[in-house]
Design an enzyme around this catalytic site. Structure first.
Site, PDB file in Angstrom:
ATOM      1  N   LYS A 184      71.825  20.825 -56.370  1.00 54.70           N
ATOM      2  CA  LYS A 184      70.822  20.080 -57.157  1.00 54.70           C
ATOM      3  C   LYS A 184      69.430  20.695 -56.941  1.00 54.70           C
ATOM      4  O   LYS A 184      68.642  20.800 -57.880  1.00 54.70           O
ATOM      5  CB  LYS A 184      70.816  18.596 -56.765  1.00 54.70           C
ATOM      6  CG  LYS A 184      72.045  17.816 -57.178  1.00 54.70           C
ATOM      7  CD  LYS A 184      72.272  17.705 -58.679  1.00 54.70           C
ATOM      8  CE  LYS A 184      71.264  16.837 -59.384  1.00 54.70           C
ATOM      9  NZ  LYS A 184      71.662  16.639 -60.815  1.00 54.70           N
ATOM     10  N   TYR A 221      76.199  19.803 -52.161  1.00 58.19           N
ATOM     11  CA  TYR A 221      75.718  19.004 -53.302  1.00 58.19           C
ATOM     12  C   TYR A 221      74.206  19.108 -53.425  1.00 58.19           C
ATOM     13  O   TYR A 221      73.679  19.469 -54.483  1.00 58.19           O
ATOM     14  CB  TYR A 221      76.140  17.529 -53.134  1.00 58.19           C
ATOM     15  CG  TYR A 221      75.382  16.595 -54.066  1.00 58.19           C
ATOM     16  CD1 TYR A 221      75.529  16.680 -55.456  1.00 58.19           C
ATOM     17  CD2 TYR A 221      74.509  15.620 -53.558  1.00 58.19           C
ATOM     18  CE1 TYR A 221      74.820  15.835 -56.315  1.00 58.19           C
ATOM     19  CE2 TYR A 221      73.805  14.776 -54.410  1.00 58.19           C
ATOM     20  CZ  TYR A 221      73.965  14.889 -55.791  1.00 58.19           C
ATOM     21  OH  TYR A 221      73.251  14.058 -56.625  1.00 58.19           O
ATOM     22  N   THR A 252      68.048  14.205 -57.555  1.00 60.33           N
ATOM     23  CA  THR A 252      68.257  13.333 -56.403  1.00 60.33           C
ATOM     24  C   THR A 252      67.212  13.563 -55.321  1.00 60.33           C
ATOM     25  O   THR A 252      66.663  14.667 -55.202  1.00 60.33           O
ATOM     26  CB  THR A 252      69.667  13.608 -55.815  1.00 60.33           C
ATOM     27  OG1 THR A 252      69.761  13.004 -54.527  1.00 60.33           O
ATOM     28  CG2 THR A 252      69.919  15.102 -55.630  1.00 60.33           C
ATOM     29  N   ASP A 253      66.990  12.542 -54.491  1.00 62.02           N
ATOM     30  CA  ASP A 253      66.084  12.717 -53.352  1.00 62.02           C
ATOM     31  C   ASP A 253      66.732  13.564 -52.246  1.00 62.02           C
ATOM     32  O   ASP A 253      66.065  13.970 -51.298  1.00 62.02           O
ATOM     33  CB  ASP A 253      65.635  11.348 -52.791  1.00 62.02           C
ATOM     34  CG  ASP A 253      66.779  10.506 -52.245  1.00 62.02           C
ATOM     35  OD1 ASP A 253      67.963  10.891 -52.406  1.00 62.02           O
ATOM     36  OD2 ASP A 253      66.491   9.444 -51.647  1.00 62.02           O
ATOM     37  N   GLU A 254      68.042  13.828 -52.356  1.00 64.30           N
ATOM     38  CA  GLU A 254      68.719  14.574 -51.286  1.00 64.30           C
ATOM     39  C   GLU A 254      68.222  16.016 -51.186  1.00 64.30           C
ATOM     40  O   GLU A 254      68.430  16.677 -50.176  1.00 64.30           O
ATOM     41  CB  GLU A 254      70.241  14.507 -51.472  1.00 64.30           C
ATOM     42  CG  GLU A 254      70.707  13.065 -51.544  1.00 64.30           C
ATOM     43  CD  GLU A 254      72.212  12.853 -51.443  1.00 64.30           C
ATOM     44  OE1 GLU A 254      72.906  13.736 -50.937  1.00 64.30           O
ATOM     45  OE2 GLU A 254      72.670  11.783 -51.865  1.00 64.30           O
TER      46      GLU A 254
HETATM   47  P1  NAD Z   1      78.952  10.739 -61.812  1.00 61.42           P
HETATM   48  O1  NAD Z   1      79.721  11.658 -60.933  1.00 61.42           O
HETATM   49  O2  NAD Z   1      79.318   9.298 -61.877  1.00 61.42           O
HETATM   50  O3  NAD Z   1      79.003  11.273 -63.325  1.00 61.42           O
HETATM   51  C1  NAD Z   1      78.851  12.624 -63.651  1.00 61.42           C
HETATM   52  C2  NAD Z   1      79.331  12.818 -65.091  1.00 61.42           C
HETATM   53  O4  NAD Z   1      79.176  14.208 -65.419  1.00 61.42           O
HETATM   54  C3  NAD Z   1      80.810  12.471 -65.302  1.00 61.42           C
HETATM   55  O5  NAD Z   1      80.948  11.678 -66.468  1.00 61.42           O
HETATM   56  C4  NAD Z   1      81.474  13.826 -65.468  1.00 61.42           C
HETATM   57  O6  NAD Z   1      82.629  13.781 -66.310  1.00 61.42           O
HETATM   58  C5  NAD Z   1      80.355  14.646 -66.081  1.00 61.42           C
HETATM   59  N1  NAD Z   1      80.524  16.083 -65.832  1.00 61.42           N
HETATM   60  C6  NAD Z   1      80.809  16.686 -64.643  1.00 61.42           C
HETATM   61  N2  NAD Z   1      80.921  18.010 -64.804  1.00 61.42           N
HETATM   62  C7  NAD Z   1      80.663  18.265 -66.118  1.00 61.42           C
HETATM   63  C8  NAD Z   1      80.613  19.453 -66.888  1.00 61.42           C
HETATM   64  N3  NAD Z   1      80.855  20.657 -66.331  1.00 61.42           N
HETATM   65  N4  NAD Z   1      80.313  19.353 -68.207  1.00 61.42           N
HETATM   66  C9  NAD Z   1      80.075  18.145 -68.783  1.00 61.42           C
HETATM   67  N5  NAD Z   1      80.136  16.978 -68.091  1.00 61.42           N
HETATM   68  C10 NAD Z   1      80.425  17.039 -66.773  1.00 61.42           C
HETATM   69  O7  NAD Z   1      77.429  10.937 -61.395  1.00 61.42           O
HETATM   70  P2  NAD Z   1      76.249   9.872 -61.383  1.00 61.42           P
HETATM   71  O8  NAD Z   1      76.260   9.170 -60.086  1.00 61.42           O
HETATM   72  O9  NAD Z   1      76.264   9.119 -62.644  1.00 61.42           O
HETATM   73  O10 NAD Z   1      75.005  10.874 -61.353  1.00 61.42           O
HETATM   74  C11 NAD Z   1      74.403  11.320 -62.564  1.00 61.42           C
HETATM   75  C12 NAD Z   1      73.248  12.245 -62.229  1.00 61.42           C
HETATM   76  O11 NAD Z   1      72.296  11.550 -61.432  1.00 61.42           O
HETATM   77  C13 NAD Z   1      73.655  13.486 -61.437  1.00 61.42           C
HETATM   78  O12 NAD Z   1      72.929  14.574 -61.909  1.00 61.42           O
HETATM   79  C14 NAD Z   1      73.274  13.146 -60.007  1.00 61.42           C
HETATM   80  O13 NAD Z   1      72.964  14.301 -59.278  1.00 61.42           O
HETATM   81  C15 NAD Z   1      72.047  12.278 -60.233  1.00 61.42           C
HETATM   82  N6  NAD Z   1      71.777  11.289 -59.183  1.00 61.42           N
HETATM   83  C16 NAD Z   1      72.746  10.431 -58.779  1.00 61.42           C
HETATM   84  C17 NAD Z   1      72.458   9.480 -57.810  1.00 61.42           C
HETATM   85  C18 NAD Z   1      73.486   8.472 -57.353  1.00 61.42           C
HETATM   86  O14 NAD Z   1      73.211   7.706 -56.423  1.00 61.42           O
HETATM   87  N7  NAD Z   1      74.649   8.388 -57.971  1.00 61.42           N
HETATM   88  C19 NAD Z   1      71.187   9.427 -57.239  1.00 61.42           C
HETATM   89  C20 NAD Z   1      70.206  10.331 -57.677  1.00 61.42           C
HETATM   90  C21 NAD Z   1      70.527  11.259 -58.668  1.00 61.42           C
HETATM   91  P1  TYD Z   2      77.470   8.042 -50.365  1.00 62.43           P
HETATM   92  O1  TYD Z   2      77.726   6.812 -51.166  1.00 62.43           O
HETATM   93  O2  TYD Z   2      78.535   9.094 -50.322  1.00 62.43           O
HETATM   94  O3  TYD Z   2      76.073   8.629 -50.876  1.00 62.43           O
HETATM   95  P2  TYD Z   2      75.184   9.845 -50.263  1.00 62.43           P
HETATM   96  O4  TYD Z   2      75.974  10.615 -49.296  1.00 62.43           O
HETATM   97  O5  TYD Z   2      74.871  10.622 -51.493  1.00 62.43           O
HETATM   98  O6  TYD Z   2      73.992   9.181 -49.647  1.00 62.43           O
HETATM   99  O7  TYD Z   2      77.159   7.614 -48.869  1.00 62.43           O
HETATM  100  C1  TYD Z   2      76.112   6.713 -48.550  1.00 62.43           C
HETATM  101  C2  TYD Z   2      76.058   6.602 -47.044  1.00 62.43           C
HETATM  102  O8  TYD Z   2      77.262   5.963 -46.579  1.00 62.43           O
HETATM  103  C3  TYD Z   2      76.002   7.942 -46.357  1.00 62.43           C
HETATM  104  O9  TYD Z   2      75.197   7.822 -45.173  1.00 62.43           O
HETATM  105  C4  TYD Z   2      77.449   8.216 -45.958  1.00 62.43           C
HETATM  106  C5  TYD Z   2      77.984   6.823 -45.679  1.00 62.43           C
HETATM  107  N1  TYD Z   2      79.431   6.623 -45.964  1.00 62.43           N
HETATM  108  C6  TYD Z   2      80.264   6.044 -45.001  1.00 62.43           C
HETATM  109  O10 TYD Z   2      79.817   5.705 -43.887  1.00 62.43           O
HETATM  110  N2  TYD Z   2      81.576   5.869 -45.311  1.00 62.43           N
HETATM  111  C7  TYD Z   2      82.103   6.235 -46.517  1.00 62.43           C
HETATM  112  O11 TYD Z   2      83.340   6.071 -46.746  1.00 62.43           O
HETATM  113  C8  TYD Z   2      81.237   6.810 -47.490  1.00 62.43           C
HETATM  114  C9  TYD Z   2      81.766   7.237 -48.835  1.00 62.43           C
HETATM  115  C10 TYD Z   2      79.902   6.980 -47.176  1.00 62.43           C
END
Ligand code: NAD
Ligand code: TYD
Length: 353
Positions: A162, A158, A133-135
């Site tokens: 990461k 989080y 992630t970019d975070e």
């Molecule tokens: P998500 O939470 O939707 O899915 C995570 C999956 O991992 C789930 O299916 C969960 O059951 C599985 N999991 C969790 N713990 C586990 C374990 N101990 N063993 C096996 N499986 C396990 O997450 P996502 O949004 O699909 O993100 C996927 C990846 O992409 C992550 O690594 C996240 O850090 C990264 N990412 C997400 C975003 C975003 O905006 N969602 C952005 C950048 C990077």
């Molecule tokens: P989120 O979807 O949790 O992603 P991330 O924190 O990983 O960026 O949140 C996106 C943005 O929206 C973040 O600035 C937090 C804000 N947010 C709210 O204002 N209300 C909410 O209920 C949630 C879940 C997020």
């Protein structure tokens, strides 16, 4: 096309399932093994499109269990790993950091060890792709962008977990020559996203006429990437990315939360046949998230120049596609929001008002 056996971790989650929807039909000669623990965020209903494909296998398991991984590697003899399994929600990491440490850090090291031991120095044709992630880069002010060598400055449990996993993946490359590649990506949105992140939560709340909890002043900024674009970027980097390198992936779509929320409200009013302005009346400013990062923005020039990849979907179009998908997939939404979800949501919301 050469044959490959690819371990995809976290394939039942949001990005993992969208990735498998792309890769399983596109690469019939590859065998994809989806390893997922099926936490609250992992749902087999996300995988109906691919579950019967002959080149797809689902295995339920936990990456925090090293012995299980050793057995899985000897059973399938993977040549590649695309590692997405993680605890992924910042708010949950604030209330329960330890599960983030276990899955995101310890789980990643277990996978690195399993790959290293199984491959035993024979790294030709092998690949360990870590999705991040970019975070990890921390928070920007009003200007500037994250580039691949921006110093890490994570601020939430989080992002710290990461960041730690990214460092370990790079350490295994430098120390043991493990053939790794990494990507760091901005906020994803689209189908199959669990309704705790901003956009799916707000779509679900608008549908049910529930308040839309906007944290703080609502002027926090994120770059939004359509999940299908992320999947195609992962496909590109997996096949063409240089070993040892990191690629930033962004959507060229920076929005202040409150502007994005108003745009979503507009789309939802149209789709639900409600009078303009109806959904935005649900907007409720609530207590801010602790340590809330002010702005994320990605410079994805490297990916564009070296691998010719660019995002295709702009937020206005993506928001509409996403909202339509959620309204057309009521059964899925009911399924993932039943059970423990309600309690969790009420508890989180209760802490903020
Ligand atoms: P998500 O939470 O939707 O899915 C995570 C999956 O991992 C789930 O299916 C969960 O059951 C599985 N999991 C969790 N713990 C586990 C374990 N101990 N063993 C096996 N499986 C396990 O997450 P996502 O949004 O699909 O993100 C996927 C990846 O992409 C992550 O690594 C996240 O850090 C990264 N990412 C997400 C975003 C975003 O905006 N969602 C952005 C950048 C990077
Ligand atoms: P989120 O979807 O949790 O992603 P991330 O924190 O990983 O960026 O949140 C996106 C943005 O929206 C973040 O600035 C937090 C804000 N947010 C709210 O204002 N209300 C909410 O209920 C949630 C879940 C997020």
């Amino acid at each position: 096309m050469s044959k490959r056996t690819i371990l995809v971790t976290g394939g039942a989650g949001f990005i993992g399932s969208n990735l498998l929807h792309l890769l399983v039909p596109k690469y019939p000669d590859y065998h994809f093994v989806n390893l997922d623990k099926l936490t609250y965020a992992g749902n087999l209903a996300n995988l109906r499109e691919v579950e019967n494909a002959s080149n797809y296998t689902f295995v339920r398991g936990d990456i925090t269990d090293p012995q299980f991984l050793v057995e899985l590697f000897s059973r399938f003899d993977f040549d590649s790993i695309i590692h997405l399994a993680a605890e992924s929600h910042v708010d949950r990491s604030i209330s329960d950091p330890m599960s983030f440490i276990m899955t995101n850090i310890v789980g990643t090291v277990n996978l690195l060890n399993a790959a290293r031991n199984h491959w035993d120095g024979a790294f030709d044709g092998k690949r360990f792709y870590h999705v991040s992630t970019d975070e990890v880069y921390g928070s920007l002010g009003d200007t500037g962008f994250f580039v691949e060598d921006t110093a890490y400055d994570p601020r939430s449990p989080y992002s710290a977990s990461k960041a730690s996993s990214d460092h370990l993946v790079r350490a295994y490359y430098h120390t043991y020559n493990l053939p790794v590649v990494l990507s760091n990506c901005s906020n994803n949105y689209g189908p199959y996203q669990f309704p705790e992140k901003l956009l799916p939560l707000f779509i679900n709340n608008i549908k049910h006429n529930k308040p839309l909890p906007v944290y703080g002043d609502g002027k926090y900024t994120r770059d939004w990437l359509w999940v299908g674009d992320h999947a195609s970027a992962i496909d590109t980097i997996f096949h063409q990315g240089k070993t040892g390198e990191t690629y930033n992936i962004g959507g060229n779509n920076e929005w202040k939360n409150i502007d994005l929320i108003h745009e979503l409200c507009k789309v939802m009013d149209e789709l639900l046949g409600r009078a303009p302005g109806t959904s935005s009346e649900l907007i409720t400013y609530v207590k801010d998230r602790p340590g809330h990062d002010r702005r994320y923005a990605i410079d994805a020039t490297k990916l564009k120049e070296e691998l010719s990849w660019e995002p295709a979907v702009q937020a206005e179009e993506g928001l509409r596609m996403m909202a339509e998908w959620y309204l057309n997939n009521e059964e899925w939404l009911e399924q993932v929001t039943s059970g423990a979800y309600q309690n969790y949501y009420e508890e989180m919301y209760g802490k903020r008002v």
